[in-house]
Scaffold this motif. Structure first.
Motif, mmCIF file in Angstrom:
data_model
loop_
_atom_site.group_PDB
_atom_site.id
_atom_site.type_symbol
_atom_site.label_atom_id
_atom_site.label_comp_id
_atom_site.label_asym_id
_atom_site.label_seq_id
_atom_site.Cartn_x
_atom_site.Cartn_y
_atom_site.Cartn_z
ATOM 1 N N GLU A 4 0.812 -1.217 0.000
ATOM 2 C CA GLU A 4 0.000 0.000 0.000
ATOM 3 C C GLU A 4 0.845 1.267 0.000
ATOM 4 O OE1 GLU A 4 -3.493 0.740 0.005
ATOM 5 O OE2 GLU A 4 -3.388 -1.251 -0.868
ATOM 6 N N ILE A 5 1.935 1.252 0.745
ATOM 7 C CA ILE A 5 2.707 2.490 0.884
ATOM 8 C C ILE A 5 3.816 2.642 -0.147
ATOM 9 C CG2 ILE A 5 2.224 2.594 3.360
ATOM 10 C CD1 ILE A 5 5.171 1.768 3.819
ATOM 11 N N ALA A 6 4.148 1.579 -0.877
ATOM 12 C CA ALA A 6 5.246 1.665 -1.857
ATOM 13 C C ALA A 6 5.047 2.801 -2.863
ATOM 14 C CB ALA A 6 5.433 0.331 -2.572
ATOM 15 N N PRO A 7 3.846 2.966 -3.462
ATOM 16 C CA PRO A 7 3.656 4.076 -4.412
ATOM 17 C C PRO A 7 3.785 5.449 -3.757
ATOM 18 C CG PRO A 7 1.928 2.421 -4.658
ATOM 19 C CD PRO A 7 2.645 2.110 -3.388
ATOM 20 N N ALA B 74 4.265 7.580 5.979
ATOM 21 C CA ALA B 74 3.395 6.768 5.126
ATOM 22 C C ALA B 74 2.595 5.765 5.943
ATOM 23 C CB ALA B 74 4.230 6.046 4.071
ATOM 24 N N LEU B 75 3.233 5.154 6.950
ATOM 25 C CA LEU B 75 2.566 4.119 7.740
ATOM 26 C C LEU B 75 1.585 4.680 8.768
ATOM 27 C CD1 LEU B 75 5.458 1.561 8.343
ATOM 28 C CD2 LEU B 75 3.302 1.129 7.140
ATOM 29 N N THR B 76 1.675 5.972 9.040
ATOM 30 C CA THR B 76 0.760 6.565 10.017
ATOM 31 C C THR B 76 -0.145 7.613 9.363
ATOM 32 O OG1 THR B 76 2.491 8.160 10.656
ATOM 33 C CG2 THR B 76 2.298 6.151 11.968
ATOM 34 N N SER B 77 -0.382 7.450 8.076
ATOM 35 C CA SER B 77 -1.236 8.384 7.347
ATOM 36 C C SER B 77 -2.705 8.022 7.512
ATOM 37 C CB SER B 77 -0.884 8.367 5.854
ATOM 38 O OG SER B 77 -1.210 7.094 5.295
ATOM 39 N N ALA B 78 -3.571 8.961 7.211
ATOM 40 C CA ALA B 78 -5.015 8.712 7.272
ATOM 41 C C ALA B 78 -5.419 7.618 6.289
ATOM 42 C CB ALA B 78 -5.767 10.009 6.973
ATOM 43 N N GLU B 79 -4.727 7.558 5.166
ATOM 44 C CA GLU B 79 -5.046 6.546 4.150
ATOM 45 C C GLU B 79 -4.756 5.135 4.658
ATOM 46 O OE1 GLU B 79 -4.706 10.422 2.394
ATOM 47 O OE2 GLU B 79 -3.261 9.291 3.607
ATOM 48 N N ILE B 80 -3.633 4.972 5.352
ATOM 49 C CA ILE B 80 -3.289 3.652 5.880
ATOM 50 C C ILE B 80 -4.208 3.285 7.044
ATOM 51 C CG2 ILE B 80 -1.534 2.393 7.178
ATOM 52 C CD1 ILE B 80 -1.145 2.339 4.164
ATOM 53 N N LYS B 81 -4.582 4.253 7.844
ATOM 54 C CA LYS B 81 -5.537 3.973 8.926
ATOM 55 C C LYS B 81 -6.842 3.427 8.351
ATOM 56 C CE LYS B 81 -7.762 6.005 12.966
ATOM 57 N NZ LYS B 81 -7.905 7.206 13.817
ATOM 58 N N GLU C 123 -8.426 -0.412 8.853
ATOM 59 C CA GLU C 123 -9.775 -0.584 9.405
ATOM 60 C C GLU C 123 -10.693 -1.330 8.438
ATOM 61 O OE1 GLU C 123 -9.875 3.371 12.300
ATOM 62 O OE2 GLU C 123 -10.660 3.503 10.269
ATOM 63 N N GLU C 124 -10.591 -1.014 7.152
ATOM 64 C CA GLU C 124 -11.482 -1.647 6.177
ATOM 65 C C GLU C 124 -11.053 -3.068 5.825
ATOM 66 O OE1 GLU C 124 -11.732 0.984 2.835
ATOM 67 O OE2 GLU C 124 -13.041 2.403 3.879
ATOM 68 N N LEU D 221 -7.071 -5.950 13.330
ATOM 69 C CA LEU D 221 -5.930 -5.067 13.564
ATOM 70 C C LEU D 221 -6.491 -3.703 13.932
ATOM 71 C CD1 LEU D 221 -3.407 -5.735 10.642
ATOM 72 C CD2 LEU D 221 -3.478 -6.801 12.887
ATOM 73 N N ILE D 222 -5.849 -3.065 14.905
ATOM 74 C CA ILE D 222 -6.345 -1.778 15.396
ATOM 75 C C ILE D 222 -5.248 -0.736 15.249
ATOM 76 C CG2 ILE D 222 -7.331 -0.555 17.370
ATOM 77 C CD1 ILE D 222 -7.904 -3.530 18.427
ATOM 78 N N PRO D 223 -5.439 0.304 14.416
ATOM 79 C CA PRO D 223 -4.410 1.347 14.275
ATOM 80 C C PRO D 223 -4.140 2.034 15.599
ATOM 81 C CG PRO D 223 -6.117 1.537 12.575
ATOM 82 C CD PRO D 223 -6.620 0.551 13.583
ATOM 83 N N THR D 224 -2.888 2.426 15.810
ATOM 84 C CA THR D 224 -2.523 3.105 17.058
ATOM 85 C C THR D 224 -2.418 4.609 16.876
ATOM 86 O OG1 THR D 224 -0.184 2.799 16.565
ATOM 87 C CG2 THR D 224 -1.243 1.090 17.883
ATOM 88 N N PHE D 225 -2.791 5.100 15.714
ATOM 89 C CA PHE D 225 -2.604 6.538 15.430
ATOM 90 C C PHE D 225 -3.910 7.154 14.952
ATOM 91 C CE2 PHE D 225 -1.442 3.812 11.942
ATOM 92 C CZ PHE D 225 -2.111 4.321 10.854
#
Length: 275
Positions: A55-58, A253-260, A264-265, A271-275
């Motif tokens: 997900e974050i590579a691009p 990248a790993l703590t962005s709104a997109e990754i959150k 979740e989806e 898995l529960i985001p910590t940010f």
């Protein structure tokens, strides 16, 4: 006429030199851009770490960072590879495990950022609740100190055992003071725990290995760690290197709104985001 031909030859030669010069400048102008691309190697478990890296590579590519995701199926090699420079970071463990491993192996690694909590769960092929286990039943738990301790705490919370009040932070089966069903505890390498379900009544399995084996922690676990667990999975880096620009880009990248949203989806609460 001869003078005109000579002049033309000089003009042509001048243009050729000029064009060649332009070509050289172009090469010089593009070289820094190529050199500016930084490559980072990140060690992960296939699920969910591998999914997150895809997900974050691009996103990282747009910041001039090339991401190489290297998958591991155990909890030992990713930290050794990080410490010896084969990796720039890893994402597969919680901080208590990292701290214990680093101390035991004299490694200089540290947490860069927590990313998600992956609750550990109790699974069974035959039982509906942990307390359904028969007397003398076998229970498989992780064989590393931190996850083994985590498993015992969950089994205590499920009402199967009682641990000594003065037990150390990292518990072991030796710290069990009450085992009314005389359960047998089998310590197994974490990656092998899903396979152990064929041979034991209960197995306490880490979330990433459960997901990798096609088990959904929310639907398939018969008991699961509380969502306020302190065991958040972290990005680990070598001590003192967390400020490297490419690692800061990884952190963003790993703590962005997109990754959150992705976490979740895709994982629906397992898995529960910590940010």
């Amino acid at each position: 006429m001869i003078l005109k031909k000579v002049a033309a030859l000089f003009l042509t030669a001048g243009l050729a030199v000029g064009l060649a010069g332009c070509g050289d400048d172009g090469a010089k102008n593009t070289a820094p851009a190529a050199e500016a691309v930084k490559t980072i190697k990140v060690g992960v478990s296939p699920v969910p770490g591998g999914d997150l890296m895809k997900e974050i590579a691009p996103v990282l590519a747009k910041e001039g960072v090339k991401l190489e995701s290297i998958e591991f199926s155990d909890y030992i090699q990713p930290n050794l590879a990080l410490a010896d420079g084969s990796l720039d970071a890893n994402l597969f463990q919680h901080k208590p495990y990292m701290d214990d491993f680093a101390k035991e192996h004299n490694l200089k690694i540290e947490s860069l950022v927590p990313v998600f909590i992956a609750p550990i769960g109790i699974y069974s092929k035959t039982l509906k609740t942990p307390t359904d286990i028969a007397e003398g039943g076998s229970v498989a738990i992780p064989n590393d100190p931190t996850n083994g301790s985590r498993a015992l705490l969950l089994l205590e919370h499920a009402g199967l055992i009682k641990l000594a009040a003065d037990a150390p932070f990292l518990k072991s089966p030796a710290d069990i003071v009450d085992n009314p069903k005389k359960l047998r505890f089998i310590e197994v390498e974490a990656a092998q725990l899903p396979r152990s379900l064929e041979d034991v009544a209960l197995a306490v399995i880490n979330c990433n290995f459960a997901l990798g084996a096609g088990l959904n922690p929310i639907k398939d676990a018969i008991a699961i760690e509380a969502k306020d667990s302190p065991y958040a999975n972290i990005v680990a880096v070598r001590t003192g290197e967390g400020t490297r620009p490419e690692l800061q880009a990884l952190k963003r990248a790993l703590t962005s709104a997109e990754i959150k949203k992705f976490i979740e989806e895709k994982y629906q609460g397992s898995l529960i985001p910590t940010f």
